[in-house]
Scaffold this motif. Structure first.
Motif, PDB file in Angstrom:
ATOM      1  N   MET A  92       0.837  -1.178   0.000  1.00 33.86           N
ATOM      2  CA  MET A  92       0.000   0.000   0.000  1.00 33.86           C
ATOM      3  C   MET A  92       0.881   1.239   0.000  1.00 33.86           C
ATOM      4  O   MET A  92       1.801   1.365   0.794  1.00 33.86           O
ATOM      5  CB  MET A  92      -0.890  -0.034   1.238  1.00 33.86           C
ATOM      6  CG  MET A  92      -1.742   1.162   1.387  1.00 33.86           C
ATOM      7  SD  MET A  92      -2.837   0.925   2.792  1.00 33.86           S
ATOM      8  CE  MET A  92      -3.314   2.574   3.033  1.00 33.86           C
ATOM      9  N   THR A  93       0.602   2.162  -0.884  1.00 35.99           N
ATOM     10  CA  THR A  93       1.364   3.404  -0.940  1.00 35.99           C
ATOM     11  C   THR A  93       0.621   4.490  -0.176  1.00 35.99           C
ATOM     12  O   THR A  93      -0.593   4.566  -0.201  1.00 35.99           O
ATOM     13  CB  THR A  93       1.559   3.866  -2.393  1.00 35.99           C
ATOM     14  OG1 THR A  93       0.401   3.591  -3.121  1.00 35.99           O
ATOM     15  CG2 THR A  93       2.774   3.261  -3.016  1.00 35.99           C
ATOM     16  N   THR A  94       1.402   5.288   0.474  1.00 39.95           N
ATOM     17  CA  THR A  94       0.809   6.427   1.172  1.00 39.95           C
ATOM     18  C   THR A  94       1.383   7.689   0.581  1.00 39.95           C
ATOM     19  O   THR A  94       2.534   7.730   0.151  1.00 39.95           O
ATOM     20  CB  THR A  94       1.121   6.376   2.686  1.00 39.95           C
ATOM     21  OG1 THR A  94       2.532   6.387   2.851  1.00 39.95           O
ATOM     22  CG2 THR A  94       0.534   5.135   3.335  1.00 39.95           C
ATOM     23  N   THR A  95       0.558   8.720   0.564  1.00 35.97           N
ATOM     24  CA  THR A  95       1.045   9.998   0.079  1.00 35.97           C
ATOM     25  C   THR A  95       1.654  10.744   1.256  1.00 35.97           C
ATOM     26  O   THR A  95       1.138  10.688   2.371  1.00 35.97           O
ATOM     27  CB  THR A  95      -0.100  10.824  -0.541  1.00 35.97           C
ATOM     28  OG1 THR A  95      -1.135  10.941   0.425  1.00 35.97           O
ATOM     29  CG2 THR A  95      -0.628  10.171  -1.794  1.00 35.97           C
ATOM     30  N   PRO A  96       2.765  11.422   1.023  1.00 35.91           N
ATOM     31  CA  PRO A  96       3.385  12.160   2.122  1.00 35.91           C
ATOM     32  C   PRO A  96       2.466  13.292   2.583  1.00 35.91           C
ATOM     33  O   PRO A  96       1.729  13.872   1.794  1.00 35.91           O
ATOM     34  CB  PRO A  96       4.681  12.705   1.519  1.00 35.91           C
ATOM     35  CG  PRO A  96       4.555  12.563   0.040  1.00 35.91           C
ATOM     36  CD  PRO A  96       3.490  11.549  -0.231  1.00 35.91           C
ATOM     37  N   ALA A  97       2.517  13.544   3.865  1.00 39.22           N
ATOM     38  CA  ALA A  97       1.700  14.612   4.426  1.00 39.22           C
ATOM     39  C   ALA A  97       2.186  15.963   3.915  1.00 39.22           C
ATOM     40  O   ALA A  97       3.386  16.217   3.836  1.00 39.22           O
ATOM     41  CB  ALA A  97       1.771  14.569   5.944  1.00 39.22           C
ATOM     42  N   THR A  98       1.250  16.795   3.572  1.00 40.23           N
ATOM     43  CA  THR A  98       1.583  18.144   3.127  1.00 40.23           C
ATOM     44  C   THR A  98       1.818  19.028   4.349  1.00 40.23           C
ATOM     45  O   THR A  98       1.432  18.661   5.461  1.00 40.23           O
ATOM     46  CB  THR A  98       0.436  18.731   2.291  1.00 40.23           C
ATOM     47  OG1 THR A  98      -0.700  18.924   3.143  1.00 40.23           O
ATOM     48  CG2 THR A  98       0.074  17.842   1.112  1.00 40.23           C
ATOM     49  N   PRO A  99       2.417  20.206   4.138  1.00 41.93           N
ATOM     50  CA  PRO A  99       2.551  21.123   5.277  1.00 41.93           C
ATOM     51  C   PRO A  99       1.189  21.447   5.909  1.00 41.93           C
ATOM     52  O   PRO A  99       1.084  21.540   7.131  1.00 41.93           O
ATOM     53  CB  PRO A  99       3.193  22.369   4.653  1.00 41.93           C
ATOM     54  CG  PRO A  99       3.977  21.837   3.493  1.00 41.93           C
ATOM     55  CD  PRO A  99       3.140  20.709   2.957  1.00 41.93           C
ATOM     56  N   ALA A 100       0.155  21.589   5.095  1.00 44.29           N
ATOM     57  CA  ALA A 100      -1.178  21.875   5.639  1.00 44.29           C
ATOM     58  C   ALA A 100      -1.660  20.722   6.511  1.00 44.29           C
ATOM     59  O   ALA A 100      -2.236  20.944   7.582  1.00 44.29           O
ATOM     60  CB  ALA A 100      -2.176  22.143   4.511  1.00 44.29           C
TER      61      ALA A 100
END
Length: 155
Positions: A1-9
């Motif tokens: 499963m791939t996760t997207t990196p958390a954005t600064p927001a």
């Protein structure tokens, strides 16, 4: 499963939620400590209520008791659970979730409501801090009145 990196927001919203929740807990803890102090002071004053004291001391001491009682009321309001939303419709949090059917609750969990949570919790935290500040001011006034009453008792 791939996760997207958390954005600064994302990181900022998560941090804000954590910070505001922590501030609310701190306020409740402070209010609880002040309630205990207030209660102990009132109990101590009750123990001397039947003593023959000068009229000035009784009058000023009575004002101090009224001030301590007012502070206790404010502190109780600070720690009182707030399950309302002040008339606004907030699609976030315990009171909202409690009204949902299970399928609606599942759907609501797919929405990012962190900004609404930060807003609602910030409003609650500010109200709690305002009540706490007022109660501290009143307690300080009561302590000054008690000092004045003690001076009057010695005179």
């Amino acid at each position: 499963m791939t996760t997207t990196p958390a954005t600064p927001a994302d990181r900022n919203l998560d941090a804000a939620c954590t910070a505001v929740t922590g501030e609310i807990a701190r306020t409740d803890s402070k209010a609880s400590l002040l309630l205990a102090f207030d209660g102990a002071t009132l109990a101590g004053l009750a123990s001397i209520a039947d003593k023959d004291l000068p009229v000035f001391t009784q009058a000023v001491g009575g004002l101090a008791v009224l001030a301590l009682a007012a502070a206790a009321v404010l502190l109780l309001l600070v720690v009182r659970p707030n399950l309302g939303n002040g008339g606004r419709t907030i699609r976030e949090g315990l009171p909202y979730w409690a009204r949902l059917e299970e399928s609606e609750l599942r759907q609501s969990m797919t929405e990012d409501t962190r900004a609404a949570r930060v807003k609602a919790l910030s409003i609650l935290a500010v109200r709690k801090f305002q009540g706490l500040a007022r109660a501290v001011d009143i307690i300080l006034t009561a302590l000054a009145l008690l000092a004045l009453a003690a001076i009057g008792a010695l005179a």
